[in-house]
Design an enzyme around this catalytic site. Structure first.
Site, mmCIF file in Angstrom:
data_model
loop_
_atom_site.group_PDB
_atom_site.id
_atom_site.type_symbol
_atom_site.label_atom_id
_atom_site.label_comp_id
_atom_site.label_asym_id
_atom_site.label_seq_id
_atom_site.Cartn_x
_atom_site.Cartn_y
_atom_site.Cartn_z
ATOM 1 N N PRO A 135 37.353 26.280 37.162
ATOM 2 C CG PRO A 135 39.054 25.451 38.470
ATOM 3 C CD PRO A 135 38.672 25.928 37.008
ATOM 4 C CG ASN A 136 36.072 26.041 43.033
ATOM 5 O OD1 ASN A 136 35.362 25.129 43.570
ATOM 6 N ND2 ASN A 136 37.448 25.520 43.104
ATOM 7 N NE ARG B 91 35.607 30.836 44.655
ATOM 8 C CZ ARG B 91 36.501 30.664 43.682
ATOM 9 N NH1 ARG B 91 36.286 30.916 42.327
ATOM 10 N NH2 ARG B 91 37.661 30.283 44.106
ATOM 11 C CE1 TYR C 227 37.794 35.064 43.120
ATOM 12 C CE2 TYR C 227 37.281 33.782 45.384
ATOM 13 C CZ TYR C 227 38.169 34.325 44.078
ATOM 14 O OH TYR C 227 39.249 33.478 44.063
ATOM 15 C CG ASN D 39 38.561 33.628 35.682
ATOM 16 O OD1 ASN D 39 39.480 33.123 36.204
ATOM 17 N ND2 ASN D 39 37.700 34.579 36.422
ATOM 18 C CB ALA E 109 42.350 26.871 41.017
ATOM 19 C CD GLU F 276 45.953 35.622 33.007
ATOM 20 O OE1 GLU F 276 46.823 36.145 32.328
ATOM 21 O OE2 GLU F 276 46.097 35.010 33.995
ATOM 22 C CG HIS G 213 42.700 36.377 36.951
ATOM 23 N ND1 HIS G 213 42.501 34.890 37.171
ATOM 24 C CD2 HIS G 213 43.853 36.213 36.065
ATOM 25 C CE1 HIS G 213 43.451 34.262 36.689
ATOM 26 N NE2 HIS G 213 44.234 35.109 35.958
ATOM 27 N NE ARG H 163 43.075 36.205 46.139
ATOM 28 C CZ ARG H 163 42.157 35.104 45.839
ATOM 29 N NH1 ARG H 163 41.467 35.437 44.567
ATOM 30 N NH2 ARG H 163 41.734 34.273 46.492
HETATM 31 C C1 DQA Z 1 40.577 33.885 39.987
HETATM 32 C C2 DQA Z 1 41.745 33.943 40.987
HETATM 33 C C3 DQA Z 1 42.274 32.634 41.277
HETATM 34 O O1 DQA Z 1 43.450 32.762 41.669
HETATM 35 C C4 DQA Z 1 41.249 31.542 42.040
HETATM 36 O O2 DQA Z 1 41.832 30.364 42.191
HETATM 37 C C5 DQA Z 1 39.976 31.636 41.271
HETATM 38 C C6 DQA Z 1 39.517 32.922 40.797
HETATM 39 C C7 DQA Z 1 39.758 35.400 39.950
HETATM 40 O O3 DQA Z 1 38.763 35.508 38.961
HETATM 41 O O4 DQA Z 1 39.915 36.311 40.591
HETATM 42 O O5 DQA Z 1 39.128 30.863 41.311
HETATM 43 O O6 DQA Z 1 40.579 33.407 38.854
#
Ligand code: DQA
Length: 145
Positions: A9-10, A17, A22, A73, A76, A97, A99, A106
């Protein structure tokens, strides 16, 4: 070698964002980056992005018997989703995984990674490069398996 690359998501809001975290590149830019990295590595990839937990679970399930590995990835859902963890465990494909940010530096609620419990490796804080590292790792792993 077929690899499924999942973004949660997002991540479709990249470029809009929280640019200080990011960056300014968009999700389309990320797709281009991943496709080029996969081409260089000779990997056949499928890209998938969803804002829905169930859709991600179903995509992981569909990878069973079809894909050789998964790069994920979960965004959230990393920190909340036992369902995604269980799906990764169910298909038991080698998973990595990723990120974009270094979640270890964080907020406290980002310190748990459920999906990570079913992953062989984790690349974080490397921006787009993390996906390339994950693909390289999977290629090596799959060659050795
Ligand atoms: C994320 C880190 C997560 O905590 C966050 O909710 C994201 C992006 C990252 O790629 O740094 O949406 O996965």
């Amino acid at each position: 070698m077929k690899v499924l690359v999942i973004n949660g998501p997002n991540l479709n809001m990249l470029g809009i964002r929280e640019k200080h975290l990011y960056g300014t590149e968009t999700y389309a830019d990320l797709e281009t980056f991943i496709r080029e990295a996969a081409k260089r590595l000779g990997l056949d990839i499928e890209l998938f992005q969803s804002n829905y937990e169930g859709a991600i679970v179903e995509k992981i399930q569909e990878a069973y018997g079809v894909m050789d590995g998964i790069v994920i990835n979960p965004a959230a859902y990393t920190h909340t989703s036992v369902a995604i963890l269980d799906a990764l465990k169910a298909v038991a494909l080698p998973a990595v995984e990723v990120h974009l940010t270094d979640v270890s530096k964080r907020e406290p609620f980002r310190q748990v990674s459920y999906a990570g419990m079913a992953c062989r490796a984790r690349f974080m804080g490397l921006g787009f490069e993390g996906y390339e590292k994950a693909l390289e790792y999977l290629k090596e792993t799959l060659s050795g398996d």
